[in-house]
Design a protein around this motif. Structure first.
Motif, PDB file in Angstrom:
ATOM      1  N   PHE A 163       0.828  -1.200   0.000  1.00  0.00           N
ATOM      2  CA  PHE A 163       0.000   0.000   0.000  1.00  0.00           C
ATOM      3  C   PHE A 163       0.859   1.245   0.000  1.00  0.00           C
ATOM      4  O   PHE A 163       1.967   1.227   0.510  1.00  0.00           O
ATOM      5  CB  PHE A 163      -0.917  -0.002   1.232  1.00  0.00           C
ATOM      6  CG  PHE A 163      -1.880  -1.147   1.225  1.00  0.00           C
ATOM      7  CD1 PHE A 163      -2.947  -1.170   0.350  1.00  0.00           C
ATOM      8  CD2 PHE A 163      -1.708  -2.219   2.074  1.00  0.00           C
ATOM      9  CE1 PHE A 163      -3.836  -2.227   0.326  1.00  0.00           C
ATOM     10  CE2 PHE A 163      -2.592  -3.280   2.059  1.00  0.00           C
ATOM     11  CZ  PHE A 163      -3.653  -3.285   1.186  1.00  0.00           C
ATOM     12  N   PRO A 164       0.388   2.380  -0.476  1.00  0.00           N
ATOM     13  CA  PRO A 164      -0.925   2.560  -1.100  1.00  0.00           C
ATOM     14  C   PRO A 164      -0.923   2.072  -2.542  1.00  0.00           C
ATOM     15  O   PRO A 164       0.124   1.985  -3.182  1.00  0.00           O
ATOM     16  CB  PRO A 164      -1.162   4.063  -1.040  1.00  0.00           C
ATOM     17  CG  PRO A 164       0.217   4.646  -1.094  1.00  0.00           C
ATOM     18  CD  PRO A 164       1.106   3.652  -0.390  1.00  0.00           C
ATOM     19  N   GLN A 165      -2.105   1.772  -3.031  1.00  0.00           N
ATOM     20  CA  GLN A 165      -2.321   1.395  -4.416  1.00  0.00           C
ATOM     21  C   GLN A 165      -3.427   2.273  -4.965  1.00  0.00           C
ATOM     22  O   GLN A 165      -4.271   2.728  -4.208  1.00  0.00           O
ATOM     23  CB  GLN A 165      -2.753  -0.062  -4.538  1.00  0.00           C
ATOM     24  CG  GLN A 165      -1.707  -1.042  -4.080  1.00  0.00           C
ATOM     25  CD  GLN A 165      -2.175  -2.470  -4.223  1.00  0.00           C
ATOM     26  OE1 GLN A 165      -3.323  -2.768  -3.995  1.00  0.00           O
ATOM     27  NE2 GLN A 165      -1.277  -3.332  -4.619  1.00  0.00           N
ATOM     28  N   TRP A 166      -3.441   2.484  -6.257  1.00  0.00           N
ATOM     29  CA  TRP A 166      -4.527   3.276  -6.815  1.00  0.00           C
ATOM     30  C   TRP A 166      -4.948   2.735  -8.175  1.00  0.00           C
ATOM     31  O   TRP A 166      -4.178   2.109  -8.873  1.00  0.00           O
ATOM     32  CB  TRP A 166      -4.178   4.755  -6.886  1.00  0.00           C
ATOM     33  CG  TRP A 166      -3.029   5.121  -7.756  1.00  0.00           C
ATOM     34  CD1 TRP A 166      -1.723   5.225  -7.382  1.00  0.00           C
ATOM     35  CD2 TRP A 166      -3.059   5.450  -9.153  1.00  0.00           C
ATOM     36  NE1 TRP A 166      -0.952   5.600  -8.454  1.00  0.00           N
ATOM     37  CE2 TRP A 166      -1.751   5.739  -9.549  1.00  0.00           C
ATOM     38  CE3 TRP A 166      -4.076   5.529 -10.091  1.00  0.00           C
ATOM     39  CZ2 TRP A 166      -1.416   6.102 -10.854  1.00  0.00           C
ATOM     40  CZ3 TRP A 166      -3.751   5.881 -11.400  1.00  0.00           C
ATOM     41  CH2 TRP A 166      -2.438   6.171 -11.755  1.00  0.00           C
ATOM     42  N   LEU A 167      -6.203   2.983  -8.489  1.00  0.00           N
ATOM     43  CA  LEU A 167      -6.795   2.697  -9.787  1.00  0.00           C
ATOM     44  C   LEU A 167      -7.356   4.008 -10.292  1.00  0.00           C
ATOM     45  O   LEU A 167      -7.951   4.763  -9.524  1.00  0.00           O
ATOM     46  CB  LEU A 167      -7.947   1.698  -9.659  1.00  0.00           C
ATOM     47  CG  LEU A 167      -7.603   0.316  -9.147  1.00  0.00           C
ATOM     48  CD1 LEU A 167      -8.871  -0.454  -8.848  1.00  0.00           C
ATOM     49  CD2 LEU A 167      -6.790  -0.424 -10.186  1.00  0.00           C
ATOM     50  N   GLY A 168      -7.202   4.275 -11.557  1.00  0.00           N
ATOM     51  CA  GLY A 168      -7.705   5.536 -12.069  1.00  0.00           C
ATOM     52  C   GLY A 168      -8.348   5.395 -13.423  1.00  0.00           C
ATOM     53  O   GLY A 168      -8.191   4.384 -14.104  1.00  0.00           O
ATOM     54  N   VAL A 169      -9.067   6.443 -13.791  1.00  0.00           N
ATOM     55  CA  VAL A 169      -9.738   6.461 -15.084  1.00  0.00           C
ATOM     56  C   VAL A 169      -9.742   7.888 -15.628  1.00  0.00           C
ATOM     57  O   VAL A 169      -9.837   8.851 -14.884  1.00  0.00           O
ATOM     58  CB  VAL A 169     -11.181   5.906 -14.968  1.00  0.00           C
ATOM     59  CG1 VAL A 169     -12.047   6.777 -14.110  1.00  0.00           C
ATOM     60  CG2 VAL A 169     -11.806   5.692 -16.323  1.00  0.00           C
ATOM     61  N   ASP A 170      -9.615   7.982 -16.952  1.00  0.00           N
ATOM     62  CA  ASP A 170      -9.754   9.243 -17.678  1.00  0.00           C
ATOM     63  C   ASP A 170     -11.158   9.232 -18.268  1.00  0.00           C
ATOM     64  O   ASP A 170     -11.480   8.368 -19.098  1.00  0.00           O
ATOM     65  CB  ASP A 170      -8.691   9.312 -18.774  1.00  0.00           C
ATOM     66  CG  ASP A 170      -8.782  10.556 -19.643  1.00  0.00           C
ATOM     67  OD1 ASP A 170      -9.781  11.311 -19.548  1.00  0.00           O
ATOM     68  OD2 ASP A 170      -7.854  10.760 -20.449  1.00  0.00           O
TER      69      ASP A 170
END
Length: 104
Positions: A5-12
């Motif tokens: 951690f930390p981890q992230w997921l993202g979107v445009d």
């Protein structure tokens, strides 16, 4: 053990959109035990600078109720949305199968 951690997921989103709710899903299989994950929601317009739309909080994913949580926050105009996971009681990393973004 390495801390994942930390981890992230993202979107445009392709263009600036008004958003106020994210529905986060894990597989609904009953073989997964109930778990809590600490998730924050960030948003931005340029892909580099992000503001906190919803501060980190613990959300419980329960297979008996579909392993789905809804995170709401005041409407914000963003192009980029990020989910940041900082803890998970069921696995040493973040787990998200799908997330949906809404304005309402």
């Amino acid at each position: 053990m390495n801390n994942a951690f930390p981890q992230w997921l993202g979107v445009d989103l392709g263009s600036v959109q008004s958003v106020s709710r994210v529905v986060v899903k894990l597989p609904p299989a009953m073989t997964w035990a109930t778990r809590s994950q600490t998730i924050a929601v960030l948003g931005g317009t340029d892909g580099t600078n992000f503001s906190t739309l919803k501060a980190a909080a613990s959300y419980t994913f329960d297979p008996a109720t579909g392993n789905t949580v809804t995170i709401t926050f005041p409407a914000a105009s963003v192009r980029y949305l990020r989910l940041v996971i900082t803890a998970n009681t069921g696995w040493p990393a973040g787990q998200i199968s799908e997330f949906e973004i809404y304005n309402s």
